[in-house]
Design an enzyme around this catalytic site. Structure first.
Site, PDB file in Angstrom:
ATOM      1  CG  ASP A  49       2.489 -30.906  13.227  1.00  0.00           C
ATOM      2  OD1 ASP A  49       3.420 -31.987  13.520  1.00  0.00           O
ATOM      3  OD2 ASP A  49       2.937 -29.822  13.131  1.00  0.00           O
ATOM      4  CB  CYS A 155       8.180 -35.389  22.250  1.00  0.00           C
ATOM      5  SG  CYS A 155       7.620 -37.387  22.593  1.00  0.00           S
ATOM      6  CE1 TYR A 159      10.271 -33.260  15.178  1.00  0.00           C
ATOM      7  CE2 TYR A 159       9.449 -34.090  17.125  1.00  0.00           C
ATOM      8  CZ  TYR A 159       9.543 -34.129  15.995  1.00  0.00           C
ATOM      9  OH  TYR A 159       9.276 -35.392  15.587  1.00  0.00           O
ATOM     10  CD  GLU A 228       8.394 -37.740  18.784  1.00  0.00           C
ATOM     11  OE1 GLU A 228       8.526 -37.335  17.712  1.00  0.00           O
ATOM     12  OE2 GLU A 228       7.219 -37.337  19.057  1.00  0.00           O
TER      13      GLU A 228
END
Length: 562
Positions: A49, A155, A159, A228
């Site tokens: 991250d 992205c 998520y 991704e």
């Protein structure tokens, strides 16, 4: 408010649904969703991250400079502040999620690929469009800001999407799922709002772009999605994952056999309607030429009316038959014997309908070349042909493939697949009878009922080339597929027709979305150490796209970014 209601961001998200399906059905996400993913694997993943957040910070900083509108500039500043806050509080957040922060971890190759791509885009290195020197004009700034946001938007949305799909399977009161707090953070209102702001700005900045520039936005968006996806697929999973299923059955001792219905499962239209149209066109030509190869009709118009009446009669009697066999109330557990008795009536109805068709001579006079030509242009469901292409190219599994169909003409099925460079030899269907390539109106009746499909299914399964029982997958979408779907090790229902769902539910069949079913089976596998696909009798798995089927059986493909 739905922040993705319209605009290019929503259009691109919908267009590249294959990537999000591939991510959702990946071993990493399935294991994570089940709550059984090894914690070290998870920590290794989130250790990346910091690299993503640093790249976002730099990209937002450049985008802020490019923003010519004060409102856009302020929105980007807020997004950047949120990223910086997340960077400062990363360790505290990990503690909040219930884990000890991972030690400093090296940047993964997949992480480098995405962060390099993002920073190059933000710096103006976009394919052939490189911005030399200082970017001066408002138009250049707007364009580059849009390009940068198109590399970030998917992205955030990906998520957010994944977390919501997983949380939908978890009881709100559930406290044992160790990744629930992390998932909650990705589905939170704040995270949703950040993803939405990026998409709103992308929509706004794209309004003034030319068609060519919008193509660049699309390419960058797609490339970001693929990168991704690559990141998710390259996460090392120590669990024995149940996906893709071909890897669980990848040896000659336990080969995989796939059975599939044709009409409205593979195809976008019913083949009977197509064959009727070919017959009507043939009748029209016979009208003009005075040919005697057509059945006696006063005109081609009457011929069309006869077909219409035949279809109307079929539909009316079919619906009456379904209502007749439908139990008044749903039963507890699968009533297989009752279902078989009901489907015997369906079988008798289907046979009477075919007899009526043959007696009418409506299928007389069809040219075999015309049938093959129509088959070659038959529209398939999105992703269907690609699945079978991938299946035939797959080196990971020993696979047989069979089509089981009520279609009146096997030549139509074979030509339909051949148009996609697919040579499908195992077609189990009815056959028209020809004399010098012109149909006589008669038909060799091989596949007319649910019992016929089940018989062929069982004959093939038991006659497998290996001594051990093969692993069978049946893909279908009609009432006629029910018995074979239930008999298979894994029954997949495509589309879920109203009659299929209503009838099946009344006889105790459970219809479970495929993703939910896989997560549940993964949990059972990790808890017991063994896998029993048919552990719960009467369960069928539903999908809405062939992308789901492809990823479940063969696994996601890492497509090189463009």
């Amino acid at each position: 408010m739905d922040l993705m209601k319209k605009g290019i961001a929503r259009r691109l998200w919908n267009k590249f649904k294959n990537e999000r399906v591939s991510a959702l059905y990946s071993p990493f996400i399935i294991c994570l969703a089940s709550g059984t993913l090894d914690s070290q694997t998870f920590l290794h993943c989130i250790s990346q991250d910091v690299y993503f957040l640093q790249a976002f910070d730099q990209a937002y900083k450049l985008a802020e400079e490019y923003a010519d509108d004060d409102e856009d500039k302020e929105a980007i500043i807020k997004l950047r502040k949120r990223v910086l806050k997340r960077l400062r509080n990363q360790d505290a957040l990990i503690h909040e999620w219930g884990f000890d922060p991972p030690k400093e971890s090296a940047c993964q190759t997949a992480t480098v690929k995405y962060t390099d791509f993002l920073l190059e885009t933000a710096a103006g290195k976009v394919g052939g469009e490189k911005f030399p020197g200082k970017i001066v004009t408002p138009f250049e700034k707007t364009k580059l800001a849009a390009y940068t946001l198109s590399a970030i938007a998917p992205c955030m949305r990906l998520y957010n999407f994944i977390s919501k799909e997983i949380l939908a399977l978890i009881d709100p009161e559930e406290s044992k799922h160790i990744y629930k707090k992390w998932l909650n953070s990705l589905s939170s209102e704040k995270f949703e709002a950040s993803a939405g702001r990026i998409e709103v700005m992308l929509d706004k900045l794209s309004v003034s772009l030319t068609g060519e520039e919008l193509e660049v936005v699309e390419r960058l968006y797609h490339q970001a999605m693929k990168l991704e996806l690559e990141f998710i697929l390259t996460q090392s999973v120590v669990n024995r994952a149940i996906v893709p299923v071909s890897q669980l059955h990848s040896n000659d001792e336990e080969n995989l056999i796939i059975f599939c219905d044709f009409d409205l499962t593979c195809t976008a239209i019913d083949s009977s309607a197509l064959l009727a149209e070919i017959a009507i066109v043939a009748a029209s030509k016979a009208d003009l030429s005075g040919s005697e190869t057509q059945p006696s009709q006063t005109s081609s118009g009457d011929f069309r009316t006869t077909w219409s009446n035949l279809f109307s009669q079929y539909i009316e009697e079919y619906e009456q038959c379904i209502e007749t066999i439908m139990p008044n109330e749903a039963v507890e557990g699968l009533d297989y014997e009752g279902l078989c008795r009901g489907l015997e009536q369906i079988s008798n109805f289907e046979k009477r309908a075919n007899s009526r068709l043959i007696d009418s001579n409506l299928l007389q006079g069809l040219s075999l070349p015309d049938i093959k030509r129509a088959g070659e242009h038959l529209n398939f469901q999105d992703g269907c042909k690609q699945f079978f292409k991938d299946l035939m190219k797959s080196e990971n599994c020993a696979t047989d493939f069979h089509v089981l169909s009520y279609c009146w003409c096997d030549d139509l099925i074979k030509s339909a697949f051949s148009s996609g460079d697919l040579s499908v030899q195992n077609v189990h269907s009815n056959c028209l009878v020809y004399e010098e390539s012109i149909s006589t109106g008669n038909m060799i009746r091989k596949m007319e009922s649910p019992m016929d499909k089940l018989q062929v299914f069982n004959d093939i399964s038991k006659g497998s080339k290996n001594d051990s029982k093969p692993f069978t997958v049946y893909i279908g979408g009609s009432v006629g597929d029910l018995l074979s779907l239930l008999e298979a090790d894994f029954g997949i229902v495509f589309g879920l027709s109203d009659s299929l769902m209503k009838l099946g539910s009344r006889f105790g069949i459970s219809f479970v979305p495929l993703f939910s079913g896989l997560v549940n089976n993964q949990r059972k596998l990790d808890e017991s150490g063994c896998l029993n696909w048919k552990g719960s009798s009467g369960v069928l798995y539903t999908v809405s796209s062939w992308d789901e089927i492809n990823t479940f059986i063969l696994g996601a493909k890492q497509v090189p970014p463009s």
